[in-house]
Design an enzyme around this catalytic site. Structure first.
Site, PDB file in Angstrom:
ATOM      1  N   SER A 180      -6.212   3.440  -4.386  1.00  7.12           N
ATOM      2  CA  SER A 180      -5.543   4.379  -5.304  1.00  7.12           C
ATOM      3  C   SER A 180      -6.502   5.243  -6.110  1.00  7.12           C
ATOM      4  O   SER A 180      -6.309   5.450  -7.319  1.00  7.12           O
ATOM      5  CB  SER A 180      -4.604   3.629  -6.252  1.00  7.12           C
ATOM      6  OG  SER A 180      -3.573   3.048  -5.528  1.00  7.12           O
ATOM      7  N   ASP A 230       1.419   3.028  -7.197  1.00  5.17           N
ATOM      8  CA  ASP A 230       0.011   3.231  -7.554  1.00  5.17           C
ATOM      9  C   ASP A 230      -0.137   3.834  -8.949  1.00  5.17           C
ATOM     10  O   ASP A 230      -0.978   3.396  -9.751  1.00  5.17           O
ATOM     11  CB  ASP A 230      -0.671   4.135  -6.529  1.00  5.17           C
ATOM     12  CG  ASP A 230      -0.556   3.586  -5.121  1.00  5.17           C
ATOM     13  OD1 ASP A 230      -0.231   2.397  -4.984  1.00  5.17           O
ATOM     14  OD2 ASP A 230      -0.777   4.346  -4.171  1.00  5.17           O
TER      15      ASP A 230
HETATM   16  C1  GLA Z   1       0.419   3.703  -0.789  1.00  6.54           C
HETATM   17  C2  GLA Z   1       1.469   4.435  -1.597  1.00  6.54           C
HETATM   18  C3  GLA Z   1       2.329   3.458  -2.395  1.00  6.54           C
HETATM   19  C4  GLA Z   1       2.865   2.336  -1.521  1.00  6.54           C
HETATM   20  C5  GLA Z   1       1.746   1.741  -0.672  1.00  6.54           C
HETATM   21  C6  GLA Z   1       2.272   0.732   0.315  1.00  6.54           C
HETATM   22  O1  GLA Z   1      -0.505   3.095  -1.638  1.00  6.54           O
HETATM   23  O2  GLA Z   1       0.870   5.346  -2.487  1.00  6.54           O
HETATM   24  O3  GLA Z   1       3.375   4.156  -3.041  1.00  6.54           O
HETATM   25  O4  GLA Z   1       3.930   2.790  -0.736  1.00  6.54           O
HETATM   26  O5  GLA Z   1       1.028   2.737   0.038  1.00  6.54           O
HETATM   27  O6  GLA Z   1       2.738  -0.379  -0.332  1.00  6.54           O
END
Ligand code: GLA
Length: 384
Positions: A126, A172
């Site tokens: 993230s 995230d």
């Molecule tokens: C990414 C997305 C999240 C979530 C994950 C999977 O990190 O940004 O919103 O969907 O994948 O859990």
């Protein structure tokens, strides 16, 4: 990355010190993958790795952006020109946040920004949410917008979905905005209610390793969107608002109703069982039994690999090697198709496990993975 260092560089770039310095972390997701856009449960915690931003207001409708990590010149954008779509570089994340704030009716008249981040990019940790949240929080504080927690996260998600064009969920940004040190965040993505669950692995003699496979992933790429569309199709076929509405004990009946929709069956099975795994993890942690979550994590990996089909050989290699070496549990984390895996292990086993994962990558002729210990850290905050 120290606040002072970022503030000093800001002063060099813009000729005067910033009005403030803010930080927002990256995250790992302990359990609850691809459940957030299905109104389900997630359980991330914040990393010590964070984006730090020095920011001052401007009054002339201009946004100036500079990143220590990218280098190069200051990017200058006119607020009135900000618009979704088009080719984007890293500036889309802060610019998208400004766009989303203004679109929501908040009066932003410009900003000077210098950013530096220690969150690895493209590693499923993230880094983009950290960038979004740090800018949103800085502007919130400087412009007195009164946005907090999930409201701030929602605006950042909108920046990512609409401005950047990546159809991601709310996990995230909420993790970056709302996590607390020493805790994992049990988040219900339907009503955004939150519980901070104490998660002190060190006290239990345990460690959680993050293994960044160095295989880069991208969410604006089609596979994430395809999974999301498949889940929405499943919900529509089953006549529910979201897959969250299929209870675990109603799973078999739901799958039977889907008949020969093989792909949808797999996606639905993952989401419904994953929600149950989050609830089981929360119950085990509340009962003071963190070792017992290991097998739950491993089950989650099998489901992502076999049903959701978003793992890759490098992630499977981490998980298989760690489990063979005596880890308590392991799974991929984040969006998938590369990025990072997590490994839960006895503290005493960490060194051997790290070496065996590194050796397995070397033997397979792969780029060496980056391995570090994840300690649940603080969410977004003002530093100076
Ligand atoms: C990414 C997305 C999240 C979530 C994950 C999977 O990190 O940004 O919103 O969907 O994948 O859990």
């Amino acid at each position: 990355m120290g606040a002072q260092q970022v503030a000093d560089r800001f002063a060099e770039l813009y000729g005067a010190g910033p009005e403030g310095v803010w930080a927002a972390p990256g995250r790992v997701n302990l359990i609850g993958e691809h459940t957030d856009y299905n109104d389900g449960f997630v359980m991330p915690f914040a990393l010590p790795h964070q984006a730090v931003a020095a920011v001052s207001r401007r009054t002339d409708g201009v946004l100036r952006l500079h990143s220590a990590d990218i280098g190069g010149d200051i990017t200058e954008l006119r607020l009135d020109d900000l618009a979704p779509g088009g080719d984007h570089d890293w500036t889309a994340y802060p610019a998208g946040v400004v766009w989303a704030l203004r679109e929501a009716g908040h009066e932003i008249t410009g900003a000077d920004v210098h950013l530096a981040s220690t969150v690895p990019t493209g590693a499923g940790l993230s880094s983009s949410a950290a960038l979004e949240v740090v800018i949103a929080l800085a502007l919130n504080d400087l412009y007195g917008l009164g946005l907090k927690g999930w409201r701030l996260a929602r605006l950042c998600q909108r920046a990512e979905n609409v401005y950047v064009g990546a159809p991601t969920g709310i996990m995230d940004q909420t993790a970056s905005a709302c996590c607390e040190a020493g805790h994992a965040l049990f988040l219900d993505t339907r009503d955004l209610s939150q519980r901070q669950i104490p998660f002190d692995l060190a006290a239990a003699g345990l460690r959680l390793l993050v293994v960044d496979t160095q295989v880069k992933h991208a969410h604006s790429g089609g596979e994430y969107g395809k999974r999301r569309a498949g889940c929405e199709k499943g919900a529509a076929l089953l006549g529910v608002d979201a897959l969250r509405d299929i209870p675990y004990d109603g799973l078999d009946a739901a799958l039977a109703r889907l008949g020969d929709e093989e792909e949808v069956v797999r996606l639905v099975r993952h989401v419904v069982t994953e929600n149950e795994r989050v609830e089981r993890t929360v119950a085990l942690l509340r009962a003071g039994d963190p070792r017992a979550i290991g097998p739950v994590l491993t089950e989650g990996h099998a489901s992502l690999r076999d049903d959701f089909r978003i793992s890759c050989p490098e992630l499977d290699l981490v998980v298989d090697t760690a489990l063979a070496g005596g880890a308590l549990g392991a799974r991929m984390t984040g969006g998938g198709f590369g990025g990072s895996a997590i490994v839960l292990a006895e503290a005493a086993d960490v060194e051997t496990l790290t070496k065996s994962v590194e050796a397995a990558f070397a033997a397979a002729g792969l780029t060496a993975p980056r391995v570090f210990e994840a300690v649940p850290s603080a969410g977004a905050r003002r530093l100076v």
